[in-house]
Write an enzyme that holds these catalytic residues in place. Structure first.
Site, PDB file in Angstrom:
ATOM      1  N   LYS A 108      -9.439   0.314  -9.260  1.00 53.15           N
ATOM      2  CA  LYS A 108      -8.269  -0.486  -8.905  1.00 53.15           C
ATOM      3  C   LYS A 108      -8.003  -1.459 -10.055  1.00 53.15           C
ATOM      4  O   LYS A 108      -8.938  -2.047 -10.614  1.00 53.15           O
ATOM      5  CB  LYS A 108      -8.571  -1.231  -7.601  1.00 53.15           C
ATOM      6  CG  LYS A 108      -7.427  -2.036  -7.008  1.00 53.15           C
ATOM      7  CD  LYS A 108      -7.891  -2.639  -5.682  1.00 53.15           C
ATOM      8  CE  LYS A 108      -6.821  -3.442  -4.973  1.00 53.15           C
ATOM      9  NZ  LYS A 108      -7.307  -3.980  -3.674  1.00 53.15           N
ATOM     10  N   SER A 182      -4.460  -2.970   0.130  1.00 57.75           N
ATOM     11  CA  SER A 182      -3.906  -3.080  -1.207  1.00 57.75           C
ATOM     12  C   SER A 182      -4.461  -2.049  -2.181  1.00 57.75           C
ATOM     13  O   SER A 182      -3.935  -1.854  -3.263  1.00 57.75           O
ATOM     14  CB  SER A 182      -4.164  -4.485  -1.749  1.00 57.75           C
ATOM     15  OG  SER A 182      -5.561  -4.736  -1.909  1.00 57.75           O
ATOM     16  N   SER A 206      -8.295  -4.130   2.780  1.00 57.57           N
ATOM     17  CA  SER A 206      -7.647  -3.445   1.666  1.00 57.57           C
ATOM     18  C   SER A 206      -8.386  -2.243   1.113  1.00 57.57           C
ATOM     19  O   SER A 206      -7.825  -1.486   0.326  1.00 57.57           O
ATOM     20  CB  SER A 206      -7.383  -4.442   0.525  1.00 57.57           C
ATOM     21  OG  SER A 206      -6.357  -5.329   0.885  1.00 57.57           O
TER      22      SER A 206
END
Length: 531
Positions: A108, A182, A206
């Site tokens: 990420k 997320s 997330s």
């Protein structure tokens, strides 16, 4: 006559040898190969790390650059193949460093990397390259893992699965549906088999939302088990990194590489004497036998298809030997959990993002106020698709108005409400003698992107794990009637990862419901040949 018989015997022997070789040289679909399978192929010389990276890059080209254009990748490592070749040579000369030697990993894009930009998905941090790796990224590289690239995310790890730099990420099971946020880029990329392993971050769900929405496995570890040093903060009281993969084994084998007390992250002191370096030792297919599992029924009832999958999962646990009992959270906790979460998360971002931004170079915003000011100058899409992110940027103002960290509203929740929530959950687990609490990770199937709500789903239980700091493991449980994945959470007390991984592995082995998304099918000649 003897010659003819000898010939027949020789032919029969050759046929048997050929049959044995064929049986031994079985092929596993690329997306189904675990890190253990890949290591067996490495050892048998039927696969090299260079070939594995090439296959991952081929899938990214087919499904991120072309095809459904999932838009999960922001940056690829231009040296990935060079690194893979060097690791192949090292394997031959010295042997593997760890089970992750030569394994591609996707991050990420809020994890610092010294050799690629770390942007948080924001045009305001475009091209910012940190001076060194995040703590866990360095541990992965030291173990021989290859950082293949950086992934799209909800900008600054909050809001919808969209960023101003990377745009909208799509769900490989249905591109009209959200991959959730997320860590949506990681969820989509791992589901589509861009790499065996990915890293996400979790502040209120997330890792777990994208794990269930994309039909993969994900772990939100105990707060303090993994260092947050070098990760763009959202709310350090809740923030944690965590692995995302297609099997519980891959979660376990990667987790052990990343644990450790980090002087730069005081929270990791909590893990001293409680962390393991090999979580695969806890994986037992019969772990559900004799287990006592609580089903949190407060989080059922929002979607009949999701409920059906969860009830089916519970029946699979019973058949595996588990006792399943109903549990309920106190009403005051259900009513207050989102308020408690927001009272911590919003003011902490306002304060803590400035600490991170202070290290960026000239020309980059240095605090939330400067982020707000910079955002007002971005009004239209660029040719590459980067552009405004009004939902996230509007949230900047709410964060800026949330108060300081010496505000009574913040302190009362941090010092009194959070310990109270921990005590309630610990009490519930102890009173019912539970090994874990399970619940639908998301009470509803993935929403249409056009209708997806950027704010947390108050019907979900995920932020209870953040309020307590306790671990939560997500395992695929099944599919809805419109073929969308449903995940089930295994939630337990602090540092119960060994137990949760055992239970999740046992459930996974009993059900085997994960599958490759229909929009990212197998590519030709990508099966992994096994010895």
């Amino acid at each position: 006559m003897r010659l003819h018989r000898s010939f027949r015997l020789a032919a029969l022997a050759a046929l048997l040898i050929s049959y044995t070789v064929c049986v031994r040289a079985a092929a596993i679909e690329f997306d189904a190969a675990t890190i253990s399978d890949l290591n067996r192929a490495f050892e048998a010389n039927t696969l090299t790390s260079e070939q594995l990276v090439q296959q991952c890059l081929a899938r990214i080209e087919a499904y991120d650059d072309n095809g459904p254009k999932l838009n999960a990748v922001i940056t690829l490592n231009p040296k990935a193949l060079e690194i893979a070749r060097a690791l192949d040579a090292e394997r031959k000369s010295k042997g593997p460093r760890s089970p992750l030697h030569g394994i591609p990993v996707l991050l990420k894009d809020n994890y610092d990397t010294f050799d690629m930009p770390t942007t948080g998905g924001s045009v305001m941090l475009e091209n910012w390259v940190p001076p060194d790796d995040a703590y866990v990224v360095k541990k992965l590289r030291d173990a021989g893992a290859i950082v293949l690239g950086k992934l799209n995310l909800s900008e600054f790890a909050s809001g919808a699965a969209h960023s101003s730099l990377g745009g909208q990420t799509l769900n490989p099971h249905d591109p009209t549906r959200t991959p959730s946020g997320s860590s949506g880029g990681t969820g989509a990329a791992i589901a589509a088999a861009y790499a065996p392993l990915g890293l996400g971050t979790d502040t209120g769900g997330s890792i777990r939302g994208p794990a269930t929405a994309n039909g993969i496995v994900g772990l939100k570890p105990t707060h303090g088990l993994m260092s947050r040093d070098g990760i763009i903060p959202l709310s350090l009281t809740f923030d944690t990194g965590g692995p995302m993969a297609r099997s519980v084994y891959d979660i376990a084998v990667s987790l052990g590489v990343m644990t450790g007390v980090d002087p730069a992250d005081p929270a990791t002191q909590k893990s001293k004497g409680k962390a393991a370096t090999d979580y695969t030792q806890f994986l037992k297919a019969d772990a559900l036998k004799g287990a006592r599992i609580g089903i949190a029924r407060d989080f059922l009832g929002a979607d009949a298809d999701v409920d059906w999958v969860i009830e089916s999962a519970l029946e699979s646990m019973r058949k595996a030997g588990a006792t399943v009992v109903d549990v309920r959270y106190p009403k005051w906790l259900l009513d207050s959990k989102q308020e408690f979460y927001s009272a911590i998360r919003n003011p902490e971002f306002a304060a803590q993002i400035g600490d991170y931004l202070a290290a960026t170079g000239a020309g980059y915003p240095k605090n939330l106020e400067q982020l707000i000011a910079s955002s007002t100058g971005v009004r239209s899409l660029r040719a590459d698709g980067a552009g405004p992110n009004p939902i996230r940027w509007t949230l900047f103002k709410k964060e800026a108005e949330a108060g300081k960290l010496d505000d009574y509203r913040y302190l009362s929740v941090r010092d009194h409400a959070l310990p109270m929530v921990r005590m309630v959950v610990e009490g519930l687990l102890a009173a019912e003698k539970l090994d874990a609490i399970v619940y639908p990770t998301s009470p509803r199937r993935p929403a249409l992107i056009a209708q997806a709500q950027p704010q947390p789903d108050t019907a979900s239980a995920t932020n209870i794990a953040n309020l307590t700091g306790f671990p939560d493991l997500i395992v695929p449980a099944g599919f809805t009637t419109d073929d969308l994945p449903v995940g089930i959470s295994f939630f337990g007390p602090a540092f119960s990862e060994p137990k949760l991984l055992a239970l999740g592995y046992s459930f996974e082995q009993a059900t085997h419901v994960r599958r490759l998304p229909v929009h990212t099918p197998a590519l030709p000649d990508q099966a992994v040949t096994m010895p």
